[in-house]
Design an enzyme around this catalytic site. Sequence first.
Site, short mmCIF file in Angstrom:
data_model
loop_
_atom_site.label_atom_id
_atom_site.label_comp_id
_atom_site.label_asym_id
_atom_site.label_seq_id
_atom_site.Cartn_x
_atom_site.Cartn_y
_atom_site.Cartn_z
N SER A 145 9.22 5.93 4.18
CA SER A 145 8.76 6.54 3.92
C SER A 145 9.38 8.06 4.42
CB SER A 145 7.34 6.36 5.20
OG SER A 145 6.94 7.10 5.14
N TYR A 158 4.10 2.91 12.87
CA TYR A 158 4.60 2.95 11.65
C TYR A 158 5.70 4.39 11.42
CZ TYR A 158 3.64 3.45 6.38
OH TYR A 158 3.96 4.54 4.77
P1 NAP Z 1 -1.81 -0.28 -0.67
O1 NAP Z 1 -2.37 0.10 -1.05
O2 NAP Z 1 -2.67 -0.63 1.10
O3 NAP Z 1 -0.75 -1.43 -0.74
C1 NAP Z 1 -0.25 -2.09 0.74
C2 NAP Z 1 -0.03 -3.42 -0.02
O4 NAP Z 1 0.37 -4.01 1.12
C3 NAP Z 1 -0.46 -4.31 -0.67
O5 NAP Z 1 -1.26 -5.16 -1.45
C4 NAP Z 1 -1.77 -5.08 0.63
O6 NAP Z 1 -2.84 -6.33 0.42
C5 NAP Z 1 0.20 -5.41 1.22
N1 NAP Z 1 -0.64 -6.50 2.19
C6 NAP Z 1 -0.78 -5.96 3.55
N2 NAP Z 1 -1.02 -6.09 4.52
C7 NAP Z 1 -0.13 -8.23 4.21
C8 NAP Z 1 -0.47 -8.73 4.92
N3 NAP Z 1 -0.49 -8.76 6.14
N4 NAP Z 1 0.34 -9.77 4.18
C9 NAP Z 1 0.48 -9.48 2.51
N5 NAP Z 1 0.39 -8.25 1.74
C10 NAP Z 1 -0.59 -7.97 2.63
O7 NAP Z 1 -0.18 0.67 -0.35
P2 NAP Z 1 0.50 1.61 -1.22
O8 NAP Z 1 0.87 2.77 -0.69
O9 NAP Z 1 0.97 0.72 -2.10
O10 NAP Z 1 1.85 0.70 0.36
C11 NAP Z 1 2.54 0.08 -0.45
C12 NAP Z 1 4.07 0.05 0.77
O11 NAP Z 1 4.55 1.79 0.67
C13 NAP Z 1 3.74 0.38 1.97
O12 NAP Z 1 5.00 -0.01 2.77
C14 NAP Z 1 3.88 1.64 2.79
O13 NAP Z 1 4.29 1.87 3.96
C15 NAP Z 1 4.41 2.30 1.38
N6 NAP Z 1 4.13 3.91 1.93
C16 NAP Z 1 3.16 4.39 0.75
C17 NAP Z 1 2.69 6.26 0.87
C18 NAP Z 1 2.08 6.68 0.09
O14 NAP Z 1 1.74 7.90 0.13
N7 NAP Z 1 1.02 5.30 -0.61
C19 NAP Z 1 3.78 6.61 1.05
C20 NAP Z 1 5.05 5.99 1.13
C21 NAP Z 1 4.92 4.09 1.86
P3 NAP Z 1 -4.05 -5.75 0.35
O15 NAP Z 1 -3.99 -5.36 -0.86
O16 NAP Z 1 -3.75 -7.25 0.34
O17 NAP Z 1 -4.22 -5.14 1.39
#
Ligand code: NAP
Length: 253
Positions: A145, A158
Site C-alpha cells: 500500500s 493498517y
Molecule cells: P476489497 O474490495 O475490500 O477486497 C478485499 C478482499 O479481501 C475481499 O475479497 C475480501 O472478502 C477479502 N477478505 C477480507 N478479509 C477476509 C477474510 N477474513 N477471509 C477471506 N477473505 C477476506 O478491497 P481491495 O481494495 O480490492 O483490496 C485488496 C487488497 O489491496 C487489500 O490487501 C488492500 O489492503 C490492498 N490495497 C487496496 C488499495 C485501494 O486503494 N483499494 C490501496 C492499497 C492497497 P469479502 O468480500 O468477503 O470481504
Amino acid sequence: MILNDFSLHGKVAIVTGCNTGLGKSMAVALAQAGCDIVAINRSAPLETAEEVQALGCRFLSLKADLSRQDELSSLLERAVKEMGHVDILVNNAGIIRREDAVNFSEKDWNDVMDVNVKTLFFLSQQVARQFIAQGRGGKIINIASMLSYQGGIRVPSYTASKSAVMGLTRELANEWAKYGINVNALAPGYIATNNTEQLRKDEVRSEEILSRIPAGRWGQPQDLMGPVVFLASPASDYINGYTLAVDGGWLAR
Ligand code: NAP
C-alpha cells in the site's frame, strides 16, 4: 521472443480475496495470460469464476476465513490435489479499520494484523514449502500500500500491517531467492474499490487525494492487471524483494 516471457500457460495461481476489487481484476488478468486459478475467499467469487472459465482456464474455489491460520495447510493440500501443482501466490486479501489512534481498539488492531500480516506470512510459508518440494521455483506477490511508505491518518493497524508487508517481502525474498522463488509486492495507490469507499464518500478527503495524484484520477482495479502478470511471469525472474508502486505518481510528489 520477449512477449513469450509474459505467458502463464500451464501455471496455477492462488489468489486470496478475489471475489471483488483488486483481487478479482488480478485473477482475471492472470487467467488472460493463460493461468489456472485457485481462489481462496470467504464470499463466493461467482463473477470471477465466470470470467476465468470463459477464458478457458480452470477455476477452483476454496472457502476460508483468512483471519485464521489453522486451515492454511489443508487449503494448500486441496489446491495441489485438485490442480496438480502451484506456481504463483497472490496475497491480496486485506482489511482496513479507521479510527483516531487515541480511541483505536485492540480488536481493530488484531483483526487487521491477522488478515494483512499473519495469514500472509503463514500462507506464504505453506506455498514456499510446496515450491521447494516441486523444485522449479515460484512467484509470491504481496499486496502492499502507499502506507507501506507513508504514515497515513486514523489507520494505525493498517499502516503497521502494510509496512510489515513491505518488510516481509524483502525478508522472504532474501531467504527464498536461492530456490528460484521471487517474492515481490505491488503497492496500489488510491484505487476505487470497497476498501476506499469511505474515503471517496468524504468530499473533502476525496478532493485532497485527487488533487495530489499526478495522473489526475483515482486508480481502477484494471490498473493492477499488467503489473501482476509481469511479477507472476518469467519476465521478472531477476526481480527480488521489490515493492512496485502502482499509484498514478502519488509517491513521486
Ligand atoms: P476489497 O474490495 O475490500 O477486497 C478485499 C478482499 O479481501 C475481499 O475479497 C475480501 O472478502 C477479502 N477478505 C477480507 N478479509 C477476509 C477474510 N477474513 N477471509 C477471506 N477473505 C477476506 O478491497 P481491495 O481494495 O480490492 O483490496 C485488496 C487488497 O489491496 C487489500 O490487501 C488492500 O489492503 C490492498 N490495497 C487496496 C488499495 C485501494 O486503494 N483499494 C490501496 C492499497 C492497497 P469479502 O468480500 O468477503 O470481504
